[in-house]
Design a protein around this motif. Structure first.
Motif, PDB file in Angstrom:
ATOM      1  N   SER A 297      19.469  -4.905  -2.052  1.00  0.00           N
ATOM      2  CA  SER A 297      19.547  -5.351  -0.667  1.00  0.00           C
ATOM      3  C   SER A 297      18.750  -4.406   0.210  1.00  0.00           C
ATOM      4  N   THR A 298      18.336  -4.885   1.324  1.00  0.00           N
ATOM      5  CA  THR A 298      17.675  -4.123   2.384  1.00  0.00           C
ATOM      6  C   THR A 298      16.261  -3.689   2.020  1.00  0.00           C
ATOM      7  N   THR A 299      16.115  -2.886   0.928  1.00  0.00           N
ATOM      8  CA  THR A 299      14.828  -2.248   0.677  1.00  0.00           C
ATOM      9  C   THR A 299      14.486  -2.248  -0.804  1.00  0.00           C
ATOM     10  N   LEU A 300      13.213  -2.495  -1.108  1.00  0.00           N
ATOM     11  CA  LEU A 300      12.669  -2.345  -2.458  1.00  0.00           C
ATOM     12  C   LEU A 300      11.461  -1.421  -2.357  1.00  0.00           C
ATOM     13  N   GLN A 301      11.517  -0.282  -3.091  1.00  0.00           N
ATOM     14  CA  GLN A 301      10.450   0.703  -3.005  1.00  0.00           C
ATOM     15  C   GLN A 301      10.077   1.218  -4.396  1.00  0.00           C
ATOM     16  N   PHE A 302       8.853   1.732  -4.492  1.00  0.00           N
ATOM     17  CA  PHE A 302       8.340   2.309  -5.728  1.00  0.00           C
ATOM     18  C   PHE A 302       7.750   3.684  -5.425  1.00  0.00           C
ATOM     19  N   VAL A 303       7.901   4.601  -6.382  1.00  0.00           N
ATOM     20  CA  VAL A 303       7.299   5.925  -6.255  1.00  0.00           C
ATOM     21  C   VAL A 303       5.962   5.908  -6.999  1.00  0.00           C
ATOM     22  N   PRO A 304       4.857   6.305  -6.356  1.00  0.00           N
ATOM     23  CA  PRO A 304       3.527   6.206  -6.978  1.00  0.00           C
ATOM     24  C   PRO A 304       3.257   7.349  -7.953  1.00  0.00           C
ATOM     25  N   ILE A 305       3.874   7.296  -9.134  1.00  0.00           N
ATOM     26  CA  ILE A 305       3.733   8.402 -10.085  1.00  0.00           C
ATOM     27  C   ILE A 305       2.476   8.272 -10.939  1.00  0.00           C
ATOM     28  N   GLY A 306       1.793   7.133 -10.914  1.00  0.00           N
ATOM     29  CA  GLY A 306       0.572   6.994 -11.686  1.00  0.00           C
ATOM     30  C   GLY A 306      -0.580   7.752 -11.046  1.00  0.00           C
ATOM     31  N   ARG A 307      -1.514   8.223 -11.904  1.00  0.00           N
ATOM     32  CA  ARG A 307      -2.726   8.818 -11.337  1.00  0.00           C
ATOM     33  C   ARG A 307      -3.420   7.785 -10.444  1.00  0.00           C
ATOM     34  N   GLU A 308      -3.295   6.535 -10.854  1.00  0.00           N
ATOM     35  CA  GLU A 308      -3.683   5.405 -10.005  1.00  0.00           C
ATOM     36  C   GLU A 308      -2.556   4.378 -10.084  1.00  0.00           C
ATOM     37  N   THR A 309      -1.890   4.147  -8.966  1.00  0.00           N
ATOM     38  CA  THR A 309      -0.753   3.227  -8.912  1.00  0.00           C
ATOM     39  C   THR A 309      -1.130   1.992  -8.107  1.00  0.00           C
ATOM     40  N   GLN A 310      -0.940   0.829  -8.713  1.00  0.00           N
ATOM     41  CA  GLN A 310      -1.181  -0.435  -8.019  1.00  0.00           C
ATOM     42  C   GLN A 310       0.079  -1.284  -8.079  1.00  0.00           C
ATOM     43  N   VAL A 311       0.496  -1.773  -6.926  1.00  0.00           N
ATOM     44  CA  VAL A 311       1.708  -2.590  -6.819  1.00  0.00           C
ATOM     45  C   VAL A 311       1.368  -3.855  -6.050  1.00  0.00           C
ATOM     46  N   SER A 312       1.772  -4.984  -6.585  1.00  0.00           N
ATOM     47  CA  SER A 312       1.667  -6.255  -5.858  1.00  0.00           C
ATOM     48  C   SER A 312       3.068  -6.847  -5.737  1.00  0.00           C
ATOM     49  N   MET A 313       3.386  -7.340  -4.556  1.00  0.00           N
ATOM     50  CA  MET A 313       4.724  -7.870  -4.282  1.00  0.00           C
ATOM     51  C   MET A 313       4.599  -9.229  -3.620  1.00  0.00           C
ATOM     52  N   ASN A 314       5.267 -10.212  -4.191  1.00  0.00           N
ATOM     53  CA  ASN A 314       5.354 -11.552  -3.612  1.00  0.00           C
ATOM     54  C   ASN A 314       6.815 -11.863  -3.319  1.00  0.00           C
ATOM     55  N   SER A 315       7.081 -12.463  -2.186  1.00  0.00           N
ATOM     56  CA  SER A 315       8.465 -12.749  -1.821  1.00  0.00           C
ATOM     57  C   SER A 315       8.533 -13.991  -0.946  1.00  0.00           C
ATOM     58  N   ASN A 316       9.696 -14.629  -0.935  1.00  0.00           N
ATOM     59  CA  ASN A 316       9.929 -15.781  -0.066  1.00  0.00           C
ATOM     60  C   ASN A 316      10.509 -15.367   1.288  1.00  0.00           C
ATOM     61  N   TRP A 317      10.608 -14.048   1.548  1.00  0.00           N
ATOM     62  CA  TRP A 317      11.162 -13.593   2.836  1.00  0.00           C
ATOM     63  C   TRP A 317      10.066 -13.557   3.885  1.00  0.00           C
ATOM     64  N   HIS A 318      10.370 -14.076   5.065  1.00  0.00           N
ATOM     65  CA  HIS A 318       9.363 -14.294   6.101  1.00  0.00           C
ATOM     66  C   HIS A 318       9.270 -13.171   7.120  1.00  0.00           C
ATOM     67  N   SER A 319      10.157 -12.182   7.030  1.00  0.00           N
ATOM     68  CA  SER A 319      10.156 -11.135   8.055  1.00  0.00           C
ATOM     69  C   SER A 319      10.278  -9.760   7.411  1.00  0.00           C
ATOM     70  N   PRO A 320       9.250  -9.310   6.666  1.00  0.00           N
ATOM     71  CA  PRO A 320       9.328  -7.993   6.023  1.00  0.00           C
ATOM     72  C   PRO A 320       8.918  -6.876   6.977  1.00  0.00           C
ATOM     73  N   SER A 321       9.371  -5.690   6.655  1.00  0.00           N
ATOM     74  CA  SER A 321       8.904  -4.486   7.334  1.00  0.00           C
ATOM     75  C   SER A 321       8.403  -3.537   6.250  1.00  0.00           C
ATOM     76  N   PHE A 322       7.111  -3.249   6.253  1.00  0.00           N
ATOM     77  CA  PHE A 322       6.532  -2.381   5.233  1.00  0.00           C
ATOM     78  C   PHE A 322       6.769  -0.933   5.628  1.00  0.00           C
ATOM     79  N   ASN A 323       7.509  -0.227   4.789  1.00  0.00           N
ATOM     80  CA  ASN A 323       7.928   1.123   5.154  1.00  0.00           C
ATOM     81  C   ASN A 323       7.576   2.099   4.047  1.00  0.00           C
TER      82      ASN A 323
END
Length: 449
Positions: A225-251
């Protein structure tokens, strides 16, 4: 004595200063019920947060994911002296002391699909989600040169893989990771840090990583709930996120790339790319793995309208509404010689305070606009009808109606604005002050002195 009392009574009835002091005193008195209403709004807001926290706790709290991490133990030989009773001498021996090295992947690619839904309890609503993440990447050659550890002291056969997450409770699948040619199941291992840990069994043939890179892949199904986050531990980290929520706040510590970011009424898409040079930690740690959650990034799933917050903001203008409304009646009284009793001022002031109790109670069951409209119309109609019997003049009644309508509309516009609230509020108050100064210029302020 009677003459003195009569003189004082005439001063209260005829003096403009006395009338102004009386209205000012009533405004101060009305601050008491207004403060009670503000406390009620805050109490209902706290209750909302308590219910939402309870829902989120049962479903799954915020999710912060860090992994996979390669954990490799090694020995450091320490010289130890022991006393030999036979030879009566001290013998020097080398004792192995176990230490641990933590290595991060060279490449880390995460693709996650987030399905959100609203959960309701009574009149309260919370947003929860289920995230399905496919995690891929590779580990390159491991670097023990920083510690100058001999190869024979590295315990390759005791190495394991770690995942760390803030929400083990929300995991909905048996987490497995394919590393090289082998597949390992991860089991929970609890520690005293903020993160909780999933750890594999001992890895097979890890010695091969000294000569070649080893790829990995895993799938994680987790509720939160509330927040989904990832820690960028890769020397090169790539994250793609798709969601059906219409009001995100990127933090978090990193924002998504502008290209590929899309927010619509049906959901959003976002992509992040973080390099080792963008963050403030390296690719390996010895002995202790720090909590790197401060470097996490992701999305917060917000309920776009918080009616309690808007109601609380509107209550901050309560003194302004009460003061200006009673000032309108005072100016009418001074310019027309119509007698208005202090009790009548008090009744109109209490009606203005009731606006906020109506607003908070109706907004718990309807949207804020409709609640504001119903509350505003009710209070304006009540005071207009009351003023008709007090003022006994259709022209003054229409003036009260138009001034209150304009005032409540002005406050509603300010509440809706975010970036321009201060500008619009300042300009509006300036115009109100100018109007009052213009309409009161012909009043004889020395009357009754």
């Amino acid at each position: 004595m009677n003459a003195q009392k009569q003189k004082i009574g005439n001063w209260f009835r005829n003096s403009i200063s006395a009338k102004m002091l009386m209205v000012g005193f009533l405004i101060l008195i009305l601050l008491i019920p207004l403060s009670f209403v503000k406390d009620l709004i805050r109490e209902r807001g706290f209750r909302q947060h308590e219910v939402i926290d309870e829902i989120n706790t049962k479903w799954g709290q915020e999710v912060v994911l860090k992994g996979p991490i390669l954990k490799v133990p090694y020995n450091i030989m320490v010289e130890e002296k022991t006393y030999d009773e036979v030879t009566k001498t001290f013998l020097k021996t080398l004792k192995p002391i176990r230490h641990t090295a933590y290595f991060f992947p060279n490449d880390l690619n995460i693709k996650t699909e987030v399905d959100t839904q609203s959960l309701e309890r009574g009149i309260y609503e919370s947003v929860v989600f289920n995230a399905k993440s496919n995690i891929q990447g590779e580990f390159a050659q491991l670097n023990f040169s920083a510690k100058e550890i001999p190869d024979e002291n590295i315990l390759w056969d005791k190495a394991t893989l770690l995942f760390k997450t803030s929400n083990l409770k929300g995991i909905r699948n048996t987490v497995k990771i394919k590393f090289g040619k082998e597949t390992y199941a991860l089991k929970p291992k609890f520690d005293n840090t903020y993160m909780n840990t999933l750890e594999s069994g001992y890895l097979k043939d890890l010695v091969a990583i000294q000569d070649q890179s080893l790829s990995f892949s895993s799938h994680l199904d987790i509720d939160g709930s509330t927040t989904l986050q990832f820690v960028p531990i890769g020397r090169e980290t790539q994250v793609s996120m798709n969601s059906n929520w219409h009001s995100p706040s990127f933090n978090g510590n990193f924002l998504p790339r502008v290209e590929g970011k899309e927010i619509t009424d049906s959901g959003f898409k976002a992509n992040w790319k973080v390099l080792e040079t963008n963050r403030r930690f390296g690719q390996y740690f010895f002995d202790q793995l720090p909590d790197l959650s401060d470097f996490a990034f992701g999305a917060e799933f917000l309920i776009p309208v918080d009616d309690y917050q808007k109601t609380e903001r509107s209550s901050k203008y309560g003194l302004l509404i009460i003061g200006l409304t009673l000032l309108v009646f005072l100016l009418i009284q001074l310019s027309s010689k119509i007698a208005i009793h202090p009790f009548q001022y008090l009744m109109m002031g209490l009606a203005l305070v009731m606006f906020y109790t109506l607003l908070i109670s109706i907004s718990e069951h309807q949207n804020f606009f409709l609640a504001y409209l119903i509350s505003g119309i009710s209070v304006v109609a009540l005071i207009t009808l009351y003023s008709r019997s007090v003022l006994k003049n259709p022209k003054f009644t229409l003036l009260v109606l138009s001034s209150m309508f304009s005032l409540y509309t002005f406050i509603f516009v300010i509440i809706q604005l975010e970036d321009y609230a201060l500008l619009v509020g300042s300009v509006g108050l300036f115009l109100i002050l100018g109007t009052i100064m213009f309409t009161s210029r012909k009043i004889d302020w020395s009357q009754g002195h």
